[in-house]
Every structure is written in C-alpha cells, then in structure tokens.
Design an enzyme around this catalytic site. Structure first.
Site, PDB file in Angstrom:
ATOM      1  N   CYS A   1       0.803  -1.219   0.000  1.00  0.00           N
ATOM      2  CA  CYS A   1       0.000   0.000   0.000  1.00  0.00           C
ATOM      3  C   CYS A   1       0.838   1.272   0.000  1.00  0.00           C
ATOM      4  CB  CYS A   1      -0.901   0.021   1.221  1.00  0.00           C
ATOM      5  SG  CYS A   1       0.062   0.016   2.727  1.00  0.00           S
TER       6      CYS A   1
ATOM      7  N   CYS B   1      -0.809  -4.939   7.330  1.00  0.00           N
ATOM      8  CA  CYS B   1      -0.385  -3.703   7.991  1.00  0.00           C
ATOM      9  C   CYS B   1       0.495  -4.026   9.197  1.00  0.00           C
ATOM     10  CB  CYS B   1      -1.583  -2.884   8.448  1.00  0.00           C
ATOM     11  SG  CYS B   1      -2.853  -2.697   7.195  1.00  0.00           S
TER      12      CYS B   1
HETATM   13  S1  FES Z   1      -3.200  -0.082   4.443  1.00  0.00           S
HETATM   14 FE1  FES Z   1      -1.150   0.455   4.460  1.00  0.00          FE
HETATM   15  S2  FES Z   1      -0.458  -0.189   6.334  1.00  0.00           S
HETATM   16 FE2  FES Z   1      -2.538  -0.557   6.425  1.00  0.00          FE
END
Ligand code: FES
Ligand SMILES: Cc1ncc(COP(=O)(O)O)c(C=O)c1O
Lengths: 124, 341
Positions: A33, A102
């Site tokens: 992400c 995450c």
């Molecule tokens: S979506 Fe990036 S760390 Fe949680």
C-alpha cells in the site's frame, strides 16, 4: 471493522515521535500500500530501554506501531526479535483479514531497527 | 409503469421506447458496453474509454479485452478532463464504441460530453456515457449531449436502490445481456421491478423540481467548506477546483497523512466521508482516478471526499471546519513526513 483495542491505540497512540540519539533506527515501507513506518530504539546492555515510532499509514498501521513499541519496551534484543506481526495483532484483539499486512510493517520495523543497532555496534 | 417511463423519458428529452429499465448503474453500463460491442463486432473490434471510469465501466472493458477486443484508455489532464483532441487521435476505422463518463464519482469533474460526442459522431461510432453521477443533479438532454446511450441509477438521486435505466437512442443496435422473454422490447428480459421503477420516476420528478435550488444551496456550502479548509490547513490540495465540477463533491488531498486514518478520526466526530474510491475502500490501491490525474502515489493515498447532499446543513459543515485542522495536525505529528529535520 476494528476492535475496541485497535481504535483505542489509534486514538491515543503510545510512544509517538523520534529518539534523536537512537541506537537503532529502522525505516520500512509496505510494498502493498505504500505506507511507511520508522522505529527508533534506545538500547542499553542489550535491553530495549525506549522505543518510539512515526507512521504514515492507515488506522491499523498506527495501532500496530503503537502496540509494537509497547510490546518490545523492556525486552532484550533477542526477545524483541521474536515478536511477530501475529503477536502484535493478537495483542490488539485481532485485525480484519485484509488489514493483516499492515501488522507486518511493525514486525519489519522492529527487525530493521535492531539490525541497524547491531550493525552500528559492530562498526564501533 | 408506462407512466413512469414517460416521466423519465421526458426528463432527459428522450422518447418512451428509448428507456430500458435495469437493476442500476452497473447493469446499465454492462448492457450498454457489452451490448454494443457484441452487436457491432462484425464492424470492428476497437473500443475507447477513459482511464478514470467507474469500475462498473472499466471492468467491463477489461473483460472485453480478454474476449479479443482492443481497448484504448484515454488519459486525462491534471484536472481530470478528457481532451477531444486525444479522442480524435485514438479513433480508428475499426472503432465501434466510445464510452466516457459524464461526471466522475471521485472528483465530481464534468467531462465535455458535447464536444467529445461530436468527435465520435463525425467518425460514425456509437457513444455511451455513464451519467450515474449527474442524472437528477444537473439538467440533461440527450440530444444536446449528443449521446447514443446513457446510464443512470435511482439511488444517486434519492430514489430506491437496485433500480436504474439505460437510455438507448432509436436505431442503436444492442445485444441483450439478460436473455429470456421479450420484456423491455427484447433488450432486457425479466419481469420489471415495478415498485422500484415507480419510485425512481417519482424521485427523478422531485429531483428535477428541486434541482435549481439545491445546486445553489449545496454549492454555496461546498465552496465555503473548501475556502475554510484551504485557509486553515496548510499543504492540502483541493482536486480539480478549477474545472467544471458537480456542486456536491469536494475531494481533498492532505499531504503527509493517509486517508483511512483521516476518515476514522472524522468518524469519531460523527462526520461521514469517503476515502479513495468509496466502493473500493477495502482495497489498498490508491484511487486510479487520482493516479490518472498525475498525483503521486503518496498524495493520492491521503484523499478524503466530502459528498454533500440534500440533508447536509450549514452546522455540519461548520463542524467539519472546526475539527478538521486538529485532526490533520494530530496525524501529521505521527507521520514521518513533512517535518523539517
Ligand atoms: S493499508 Fe497500508 S499499512 Fe494498512
Ligand atoms: C459513476 C458511477 N457509475 C456506476 C455506478 C454504479 O451504480 P449502481 O450502484 O447503481 O450499480 C456508480 C455508483 O457508485 C457510479 O458512481
């Protein structure tokens, strides 16, 4: 979707900030992400005296950063290296499946900061 | 039901028989795009769309690529606008269909459909627009827009969920996607969702009546929100502020912080917003729309969309203005970015 515990750590994150004279600094990015976590450690006699973090990331990333620093404070380097992302997530009462990645950020940040500490010590 | 059809047809300047009832925006888009692609396959296999479409359009084109069609995804400029010149250059003798959305669901930017459709008409291809965001919000006349197909969804204009329509210009060839009986002039089989359709027509009637007033009231609130945020919070970007936009949408990018953490904090304050593209909020990808506009990955990640509506009050906006700066400050204190070292 988040547990009370996650939201609580997200609202009031522990150990936010930098340690200017840190013994180990670990900066990791989440390839999935693009979020980023930086972990600062103060280590004496192989024991983690202080830990602080800075995180650019979602609610889960901030909560796991906070919990990770709590978990490793007072632990030996050896013990801290055994803290897994699952352990951090469990300490928070669990994370939704699509947010498990995450917590990997937290585990990697601890590891990176300790590696930095060990590398620095060897150079001395 | 036929009365409802007339109401809807009249509101967009169409004929009754040009309205096909569907289960919503997604089905309308599927029927329009797949329907034309299949019906005109013998004429050519090239299709054109834009890179900022809703997934209910993009994923249909991706599926058609797997079936052997060739698709061009047009770029947009920084404001999110498709340029007619780019469209002209993309057209080929074998282009059969062009689909470009009327207003974008993330930025609210209104595309120059009149100009784009002119380019397509000169070329002789079919033109579809996903008008899910605009029907009921701004006046729409299919002839002025110059479109052959237009998708709409009732819940976007306060109608029931799970119902919508597709406008199909007389003479446009369309392969049905749901096969069965001869309902909807054999373009969409299955007994119609009569209560949904009647509700949709009523909702559209009300939306048309209130349109002018709502645009003024909501637009004023939106502009005020943006002015205040810009003045109170450093390092934010209000996306496409200079472009023609829907009056109810404001997309704000906040440097150095991530969208979900902003959203959660606003939620604690009882303020409901969307982060990234709403429908994909469980996905990790930053918005494809912002990336197409040329915003960097990290900035696209810190997006917050305010959607104002019929029931949004001045007090609610005051509340956002009051709490937003503190939330941003708090999150920036946690972030490793944007600090002077
Ligand atoms: S979506 Fe990036 S760390 Fe949680
Ligand atoms: C631009 C656009 N197209 C299509 C859709 C899908 O519409 P529906 O939810 O009615 O299937 C949406 C809904 O979010 C939209 O914003």
């Amino acid at each position: 979707m988040y547990t009370e515990k996650v939201l609580e750590h997200f609202r009031n994150p522990r150990n936010v900030g930098r340690i200017e004279d840190a013994d180990g600094v670990g900066k990791v990015g989440n390839p999935v992400c693009g979020d980023v976590m930086v972990m600062y450690l103060k280590i004496r006699d192989d024991r983690i005296e202080d830990a602080k973090f800075e995180t650019f990331g979602c609610g889960a990333a901030i909560a796991t950063s906070s919990m990770a620093t709590e978990l490793i404070k007072g632990k030996t380097v050896e013990e801290a290296l055994r803290v897994t992302n699952r352990a951090v997530a469990e300490a928070l009462g669990g994370l939704p499946p699509h947010k498990m990645h995450c917590s990997v950020l937290a585990e990697e940040a601890i590891r990176a900061a300790i590696e930095d500490y060990q590398a620095k010590r060897q150079r001395k | 039901m036929e009365k409802a059809r007339s109401v809807i047809a009249r509101s967009i300047g169409a004929r009754d028989e040009e309205i096909v009832f569907t289960s919503g925006g997604t089905e309308s888009n599927n029927l329009a795009i797949r329907g034309v692609a299949q019906a005109l396959r013998k004429k050519g296999n090239h299709l054109v769309t834009s890179s900022i479409e809703h997934h209910a359009v993009l994923n249909v084109f991706r599926a058609l690529e797997k079936e052997g069609f060739v698709v061009t995804y047009l770029p947009v400029d920084r404001e999110g606008l498709v340029h007619p010149e780019d469209l002209r250059k993309a057209l080929r003798p074998e282009t059969i269909l062009v689909s470009i959305m009327h207003a974008n669901n993330e930025t609210g930017v209104i595309e120059p459909i009149e100009e784009l459709s002119r380019v397509v008409r000169e070329h002789g291809a079919v033109f579809h627009t996903d008008a899910v965001q605009t029907v009921g919000k701004i006046p729409i006349q299919v002839d002025a827009l110059g479109v052959d197909l237009l998708s709409a969804s009732a819940h976007k204009f306060y109608g029931p969920k799970g119902v919508g329509f597709l406008y199909v210009r007389k003479g446009t060839r369309l392969a049905p996607q749901i096969l069965g009986g001869h309902h909807e002039r054999s373009r969409r089989a299955g007994t119609e969702n009569v209560p949904g359709i009647v509700g949709m027509a009523k909702a559209l009637e009300i939306a048309q009546d209130e349109m002018g007033e709502e645009a003024g009231r909501v637009g004023t609130l939106r502009d005020w929100l943006e002015e205040e945020l810009q003045a109170r919070v450093p390092d934010i970007v209000i996306v496409s502020r200079g472009a023609p936009r829907l009056y109810n949408t404001s997309l704000v990018l906040v440097e150095y912080v991530e969208g979900e953490s902003l959203l959660l904090n606003l939620d604690f304050e009882g303020i409901c917003v969307s982060s990234g593209s709403a429908c994909t909020s469980s996905s990790l990808e930053p918005s494809h729309v912002l990336l197409a506009c040329g915003y960097p990955h990290a900035l696209a990640h810190g997006s917050i969309r305010f959607s104002l509506g019929k029931w949004t009050t001045k007090e609610e906006i005051s509340r956002v203005v009051a709490v937003f700066p503190g939330i941003v400050e708090k999150l920036r204190a946690i972030s490793p970015f944007g600090k002077v070292r």
